[in-house]
Write a protein that holds these residues in place. Sequence first.
Motif, PDB file in Angstrom:
ATOM      1  N   GLY A  58       7.259  12.142 -13.614  1.00 32.71           N
ATOM      2  CA  GLY A  58       6.851  13.496 -13.988  1.00 32.71           C
ATOM      3  C   GLY A  58       5.417  13.658 -14.449  1.00 32.71           C
ATOM      4  O   GLY A  58       5.107  14.602 -15.185  1.00 32.71           O
ATOM      5  N   ALA A  59       4.503  12.774 -14.035  1.00 30.16           N
ATOM      6  CA  ALA A  59       3.099  12.903 -14.435  1.00 30.16           C
ATOM      7  C   ALA A  59       2.513  14.207 -13.913  1.00 30.16           C
ATOM      8  O   ALA A  59       2.811  14.644 -12.805  1.00 30.16           O
ATOM      9  N   THR A  60       1.654  14.842 -14.732  1.00 26.78           N
ATOM     10  CA  THR A  60       1.062  16.125 -14.332  1.00 26.78           C
ATOM     11  C   THR A  60      -0.396  16.008 -13.908  1.00 26.78           C
ATOM     12  O   THR A  60      -0.931  16.920 -13.285  1.00 26.78           O
ATOM     13  N   ASP A  61      -1.062  14.920 -14.243  1.00 32.91           N
ATOM     14  CA  ASP A  61      -2.449  14.756 -13.792  1.00 32.91           C
ATOM     15  C   ASP A  61      -2.546  13.524 -12.907  1.00 32.91           C
ATOM     16  O   ASP A  61      -1.721  12.611 -12.968  1.00 32.91           O
ATOM     17  N   SER A  62      -3.567  13.500 -12.085  1.00 29.90           N
ATOM     18  CA  SER A  62      -3.680  12.474 -11.047  1.00 29.90           C
ATOM     19  C   SER A  62      -3.876  11.078 -11.627  1.00 29.90           C
ATOM     20  O   SER A  62      -3.358  10.095 -11.081  1.00 29.90           O
ATOM     21  N   ALA A  63      -4.625  10.940 -12.718  1.00 28.78           N
ATOM     22  CA  ALA A  63      -4.869   9.613 -13.287  1.00 28.78           C
ATOM     23  C   ALA A  63      -3.561   8.990 -13.788  1.00 28.78           C
ATOM     24  O   ALA A  63      -3.265   7.820 -13.512  1.00 28.78           O
ATOM     25  N   GLN A  64      -2.763   9.773 -14.517  1.00 32.19           N
ATOM     26  CA  GLN A  64      -1.487   9.263 -15.006  1.00 32.19           C
ATOM     27  C   GLN A  64      -0.533   8.998 -13.856  1.00 32.19           C
ATOM     28  O   GLN A  64       0.230   8.037 -13.868  1.00 32.19           O
ATOM     29  N   ALA A  65      -0.578   9.868 -12.834  1.00 35.81           N
ATOM     30  CA  ALA A  65       0.284   9.679 -11.667  1.00 35.81           C
ATOM     31  C   ALA A  65      -0.028   8.371 -10.962  1.00 35.81           C
ATOM     32  O   ALA A  65       0.884   7.682 -10.480  1.00 35.81           O
ATOM     33  N   ALA A  66      -1.299   7.993 -10.898  1.00 37.86           N
ATOM     34  CA  ALA A  66      -1.684   6.739 -10.249  1.00 37.86           C
ATOM     35  C   ALA A  66      -1.174   5.544 -11.043  1.00 37.86           C
ATOM     36  O   ALA A  66      -0.667   4.571 -10.471  1.00 37.86           O
TER      37      ALA A  66
ATOM     38  N   VAL B 143       0.830  -1.201   0.000  1.00 38.45           N
ATOM     39  CA  VAL B 143       0.000   0.000   0.000  1.00 38.45           C
ATOM     40  C   VAL B 143       0.865   1.252   0.000  1.00 38.45           C
ATOM     41  O   VAL B 143       0.615   2.214  -0.737  1.00 38.45           O
ATOM     42  N   ALA B 144       1.903   1.251   0.814  1.00 36.84           N
ATOM     43  CA  ALA B 144       2.699   2.460   1.026  1.00 36.84           C
ATOM     44  C   ALA B 144       3.452   2.906  -0.218  1.00 36.84           C
ATOM     45  O   ALA B 144       3.463   4.106  -0.554  1.00 36.84           O
ATOM     46  N   GLU B 145       4.084   1.979  -0.919  1.00 37.40           N
ATOM     47  CA  GLU B 145       4.925   2.386  -2.052  1.00 37.40           C
ATOM     48  C   GLU B 145       4.127   3.055  -3.169  1.00 37.40           C
ATOM     49  O   GLU B 145       4.532   4.120  -3.663  1.00 37.40           O
ATOM     50  N   PRO B 146       3.000   2.489  -3.612  1.00 36.74           N
ATOM     51  CA  PRO B 146       2.232   3.196  -4.642  1.00 36.74           C
ATOM     52  C   PRO B 146       1.763   4.581  -4.198  1.00 36.74           C
ATOM     53  O   PRO B 146       1.770   5.530  -5.005  1.00 36.74           O
ATOM     54  N   LEU B 147       1.354   4.736  -2.940  1.00 37.07           N
ATOM     55  CA  LEU B 147       0.907   6.047  -2.467  1.00 37.07           C
ATOM     56  C   LEU B 147       2.047   7.052  -2.440  1.00 37.07           C
ATOM     57  O   LEU B 147       1.882   8.217  -2.810  1.00 37.07           O
ATOM     58  N   ILE B 148       3.230   6.606  -2.009  1.00 32.59           N
ATOM     59  CA  ILE B 148       4.388   7.510  -1.995  1.00 32.59           C
ATOM     60  C   ILE B 148       4.792   7.874  -3.421  1.00 32.59           C
ATOM     61  O   ILE B 148       5.104   9.036  -3.721  1.00 32.59           O
ATOM     62  N   ASN B 149       4.776   6.901  -4.313  1.00 27.94           N
ATOM     63  CA  ASN B 149       5.077   7.188  -5.717  1.00 27.94           C
ATOM     64  C   ASN B 149       4.074   8.165  -6.312  1.00 27.94           C
ATOM     65  O   ASN B 149       4.423   8.985  -7.172  1.00 27.94           O
ATOM     66  N   TYR B 150       2.836   8.079  -5.847  1.00 27.92           N
ATOM     67  CA  TYR B 150       1.805   9.003  -6.328  1.00 27.92           C
ATOM     68  C   TYR B 150       2.141  10.441  -5.937  1.00 27.92           C
ATOM     69  O   TYR B 150       1.935  11.378  -6.719  1.00 27.92           O
ATOM     70  N   ILE B 151       2.680  10.623  -4.739  1.00 31.47           N
ATOM     71  CA  ILE B 151       3.065  11.964  -4.291  1.00 31.47           C
ATOM     72  C   ILE B 151       4.333  12.440  -4.991  1.00 31.47           C
ATOM     73  O   ILE B 151       4.413  13.562  -5.499  1.00 31.47           O
TER      74      ILE B 151
ATOM     75  N   VAL C  65      18.898   5.578 -15.202  1.00 31.79           N
ATOM     76  CA  VAL C  65      19.827   5.883 -14.111  1.00 31.79           C
ATOM     77  C   VAL C  65      19.985   7.368 -13.798  1.00 31.79           C
ATOM     78  O   VAL C  65      20.738   7.729 -12.906  1.00 31.79           O
ATOM     79  N   ALA C  66      19.324   8.269 -14.511  1.00 35.16           N
ATOM     80  CA  ALA C  66      19.360   9.710 -14.219  1.00 35.16           C
ATOM     81  C   ALA C  66      20.780  10.267 -14.169  1.00 35.16           C
ATOM     82  O   ALA C  66      21.216  10.771 -13.127  1.00 35.16           O
ATOM     83  N   PRO C  67      21.549  10.215 -15.273  1.00 36.80           N
ATOM     84  CA  PRO C  67      22.938  10.690 -15.243  1.00 36.80           C
ATOM     85  C   PRO C  67      23.084  12.183 -15.024  1.00 36.80           C
ATOM     86  O   PRO C  67      24.137  12.652 -14.588  1.00 36.80           O
ATOM     87  N   TYR C  68      22.014  12.954 -15.302  1.00 39.52           N
ATOM     88  CA  TYR C  68      22.105  14.403 -15.155  1.00 39.52           C
ATOM     89  C   TYR C  68      21.370  14.923 -13.915  1.00 39.52           C
ATOM     90  O   TYR C  68      21.087  16.111 -13.794  1.00 39.52           O
ATOM     91  N   GLY C  69      21.088  14.018 -12.996  1.00 40.84           N
ATOM     92  CA  GLY C  69      20.463  14.431 -11.748  1.00 40.84           C
ATOM     93  C   GLY C  69      18.977  14.687 -11.918  1.00 40.84           C
ATOM     94  O   GLY C  69      18.294  14.027 -12.699  1.00 40.84           O
ATOM     95  N   GLY C  70      18.466  15.655 -11.179  1.00 41.64           N
ATOM     96  CA  GLY C  70      17.045  15.965 -11.222  1.00 41.64           C
ATOM     97  C   GLY C  70      16.272  15.245 -10.132  1.00 41.64           C
ATOM     98  O   GLY C  70      16.825  14.473  -9.347  1.00 41.64           O
ATOM     99  N   SER C  71      14.956  15.479 -10.107  1.00 39.11           N
ATOM    100  CA  SER C  71      14.125  14.906  -9.043  1.00 39.11           C
ATOM    101  C   SER C  71      14.102  13.386  -9.092  1.00 39.11           C
ATOM    102  O   SER C  71      13.986  12.720  -8.065  1.00 39.11           O
ATOM    103  N   TYR C  72      14.230  12.815 -10.301  1.00 43.00           N
ATOM    104  CA  TYR C  72      14.201  11.348 -10.413  1.00 43.00           C
ATOM    105  C   TYR C  72      15.386  10.704  -9.703  1.00 43.00           C
ATOM    106  O   TYR C  72      15.288   9.587  -9.204  1.00 43.00           O
ATOM    107  N   ARG C  73      16.511  11.419  -9.649  1.00 38.12           N
ATOM    108  CA  ARG C  73      17.717  10.852  -9.054  1.00 38.12           C
ATOM    109  C   ARG C  73      17.507  10.500  -7.591  1.00 38.12           C
ATOM    110  O   ARG C  73      17.931   9.447  -7.112  1.00 38.12           O
ATOM    111  N   SER C  74      16.863  11.393  -6.847  1.00 38.40           N
ATOM    112  CA  SER C  74      16.622  11.136  -5.429  1.00 38.40           C
ATOM    113  C   SER C  74      15.742   9.908  -5.238  1.00 38.40           C
ATOM    114  O   SER C  74      16.004   9.071  -4.370  1.00 38.40           O
TER     115      SER C  74
END
Length: 506
Positions: free
Chosen positions: A123-131, A110-118, A303-312
Amino acid sequence: MSNTPEVQTSKFVYYVSLIFVLCVVGIGLMLPVQFGGFTGSVFTFLTKYMGWWYMLAVNFFVIFCIVLAFSRFGSLKMGKPDEKPEFSTMSWFAMLFGAGHGVGMVFYGVAEPLINYIVRPFGATDSAQAAEDALRASIIHWGLHPWAVYAVIAMCLAYFQFRKGAPGLFSSLFLPILGKDAARTPIGRIIDVAAVFATIAGVATSVGLAVMQVNSGLHFLFKLPENITVQLSLIVILGFFYTFCTATGLDKGIKLLANSNLTLCIVLSVGLLLLGPTLPIIETSMAVIGNYLSHFITDSFRVAPYGGSYRSWLDDWTLYYWAWWIAWGPFVGSFVARISRGRTIREFVAGVLIVPTLGGVVWFSIFGGTALHIQVTGIADIAQTVKDNIGVGVYLMYDYVPLGSIMSVLMMALLIIFVVTSASSSTYVLAMYTSDGMLNPPKSRMAVWGTLQAGLAFVLLLTGGIKALQTSSITAAAPFSIITVVACWCLWTALNKDFPKGVEVR
């Protein structure tokens, strides 16, 4: 046999491993702040400089399994040519799940999908795609890759142990390099000690996660405090039960626990499917499979070689998972090899890769899908609460499901049985590793390793919670990722030497 070199090897591996783990536990208890700071530094270093290697290694394991299954060696039995499987297919699947994924799926389902949603790693911009992306990101971590890690180690161990007569030690994987007395060589002993450390670190992580979630559940349901005192008490209780179950053996304690796990998993999954948002769950499962398959190659090498939010997110989730699975590899691989004797490589790869992956899709679709439905449709805003306290996720979700209180209690029971199953299996494997690979190791060594697993889990919780648990896995995985790649080469070399082209493989 008391005067044989094997016993001397056993004593060396046993005492060196014992001293090393005792030192780690002791330092953590005496210097908790410094220990926590050190593990944090190790975590940062390894994710920054070793992340690319973890990604490359797990992808190699997937490819190796598939190639081996479709090669001419696919019909080779992991055992003597006329041997039959020791366990029924259903019990085999049950023990695979119990040892390989159980605790983690309950904790993160339960926790991982909800955290991924936040966080929205893609980089999804709408809630349906984010889910949809949230579940896709979760299945990446619980799909083919972890089971490929277990499978390659299990196949290597099974071949050298059951076909070549080598002892059930990790050093036996390196017979083509180290010779028939691999376990007696200095390198072989180092490898066996490393296998013990990786096993105990990986399972201590799972025990720690389970204790956190049980404590969260007891607080959520019965207002019991969430603190280190309660967690220590839970570790002691669980430690007693899983050590006792280990001593009863595979055919009794561990097999019974595994079958109980599978039964409860089915009850809880079907129950939530019927009581929860049934149609969205079914549609979610179809979308998850499609997204996972269509993005499989891209996501496997991102692997996000140039950093960004995905790297974290990559550091905290994907790289942690890859390291966790590799750290679990020696234990789960050894256990899976032990319960898979008599099956062909092709049958084994199909069973170990495909069936558990589908099980993961179903579990995350039902539990993660229900939680996301609650979040996205506006029934309740639960994601941030879960992000702040991962352990409470499944219990919070059940607040919005009919018969949720009963299901929460059953879920807590499932979690406890899962952690007892995993820790029992690992205790068995640790005792086997430190007893010359004996298939029925001494109960005294089971007791020692059962106690030390509980002790390390407590130290990790005391000195940094989830971050310390993550670090232990990533640290243990660093050397073992290399060792496992070399083991694959050893297996391929041995197969081609024993069955050159033109010789029947059976």
